[in-house]
Design an enzyme around this catalytic site. Structure first.
Site, PDB file in Angstrom:
ATOM      1  CG  ASP A 105      -3.637  -2.946  -3.461  1.00 25.15           C
ATOM      2  OD1 ASP A 105      -4.077  -2.427  -4.493  1.00 25.15           O
ATOM      3  OD2 ASP A 105      -2.457  -3.349  -3.366  1.00 25.15           O
ATOM      4  CE  LYS A 113      -2.014   0.466  -2.606  1.00 27.66           C
ATOM      5  NZ  LYS A 113      -2.897   0.573  -3.784  1.00 27.66           N
ATOM      6  CB  ALA A 163      -1.543  -4.887 -15.784  1.00 29.34           C
TER       7      ALA A 163
END
Ligand code: NAI
Length: 368
Positions: A115, A80, A260
């Site tokens: 993102d 990430k 989610a």
């Protein structure tokens, strides 16, 4: 906790600090696990209050990507990127180009895209510096908005959950409460209504829930009342942390299954749901459609293949439910066990000699 202690606790391999004062860039690249292939994970831009918060978020998110890829059948590892900055104030061409250079310096070990806080257009500039990007606008070769794919994965996942609970995955006459009518939630509502479900929707943006309800034939519920809605399935499609000590006792559903990310405030809430007889579809399994789509770009994008692979979320959830039943553990623990099993199986393959040449579909940087 020190950074090394946090990395040891999470099993992380690398954390790269990227600093370019001229570009105003402060970024982190967290690499959790590259057993399955180069790390794939989006780039979040957020005005964290402290450096420690940025580090913790990068580590947590990269760890989640390892698990998500592993159970989506994707041959990429967990990584990430986090930019410490305000997405409404600090974006510039130079900032994203600088980020692109840092990503490139990792030689393909990390591939990134959008993102929270970033969008496909931001990475058009970064493309000047590196090819290790996914999720670019379609005009630049990207696959476009992934929310339709994500919604499809959640839909087939809900069917698998109903089958587990009622022995029948048919949505006809089933009641579903959808929290959040954004990109994914609205498309999920459309699919559910088309399949014959009775759908209740809630959104803090009242105009949005009203519009979705009118368009597809759903009923609007107050955002705070959605937890009390009697239903078969509660589908969180807004924020994380909504399954917590305050909400678990209120839920009047048999299944929690939605898009989610990080739905559970803490892992122990998986057990709290189970204790109440509520089946939980681990979020990183059921919402993997978007990841499957962007990973497919790296193989030469094919929409039919993406939808076929996203449909496999159903059988994967069934396998998780079976493991949970057989071992008397929560569905979250079962998913984690299956992640470890895939990683261990693939890692052990390296003990079998493979001559060079005629290489794999997804070559690993460094040739390991
Ligand atoms: P979005 O930003 O388009 O929609 C979120 C919606 O939730 C908005 O309409 C917002 O007003 C509403 N909302 C926020 N707080 C709320 C609350 N307390 N109660 C009710 N509604 C509330 O986001 P998107 O893309 O639809 O994503 C939804 C969730 O799914 C996010 O958690 C996201 O991280 C996750 N996700 C999305 C993927 C994608 O392909 N877009 C892929 C995987 C996960």
């Amino acid at each position: 906790m020190s950074i090394f202690a946090a990395m040891a606790a999470g099993g992380h391999r690398q954390l790269v600090f990227c600093h370019d004062p001229a570009a105003g860039l402060r970024a982190l690249v967290a690499i959790h696990d590259i057993t399955l292939g180069p790390g794939l994970g989006g780039c979040r831009m957020w005005p964290y209050a402290t450096e420690a918060e940025a580090v913790a978020d990068a580590l947590r998110l990269s760890q989640g990507m390892t698990a998500k890829s592993a159970l989506a059948g994707v041959n990429y590892g967990g990584a990430k990127v986090v930019i410490w900055g305000d997405p409404n104030r600090d974006k510039s061409e130079v900032l994203f180009r600088a980020l692109g250079r840092f990503v490139h310096s990792l030689g393909g070990m990390v591939v990134t895209g959008t993102d929270a806080g970033t969008n496909p257009e931001d990475f058009v500039a970064a493309r000047q510096e590196t090819p290790y990007l996914v999720g670019l606008p379609p005009a630049y070769g990207g696959s476009g908005d992934s929310s339709e794919t994500t919604a499809y994965g959640v839909f087939v996942g809900i069917q698998a959950c109903l089958e587990e609970v009622y022995g029948d995955g048919d949505l006809k006459g089933r009641r579903v409460a959808v929290q959040g009518c954004g990109k994914v939630g609205s498309k999920l509502v459309r699919r559910l209504v088309e399949a014959g479900a009775e759908v209740a929707v809630a959104d803090v943006d009242a105009a949005r829930s009203r519009a979705v309800a009118r368009r597809y034939g759903a009923r609007v519920v107050d955002p705070e009342a959605i937890y009390d809605e009697p239903c078969d399935v509660f589908a969180p499609c807004a924020l994380g942390g909504v399954i917590n000590d305050a909400t678990v006792p209120r839920l009047r559903c048999r299944v929690v299954a939605g898009a989610a990310n990080n739905q559970l405030a803490e892992p122990r809430h998986a057990a709290a749901l189970q204790d109440r007889g509520i089946l939980y579809a681990p979020d990183y399994v059921i919402n993997a459609g978007g990841l499957i789509q962007v990973a497919d770009e790296l193989d030469g994008f094919d929409r039919d293949r993406v939808m076929r692979r996203t449909a496999a979320i159903g059988p994967m959830l069934r396998a998780i439910f079976r493991v949970a039943r057989e071992r008397s553990i929560t569905t979250l623990e079962a998913a984690e066990w299956m992640v470890r099993r895939r990683l261990a199986g693939v890692a052990a393959l390296r003990t079998v000699y493979r001559p060079q040449g005629g290489g794999p579909a997804n070559p690993r940087p460094g040739g390991a």
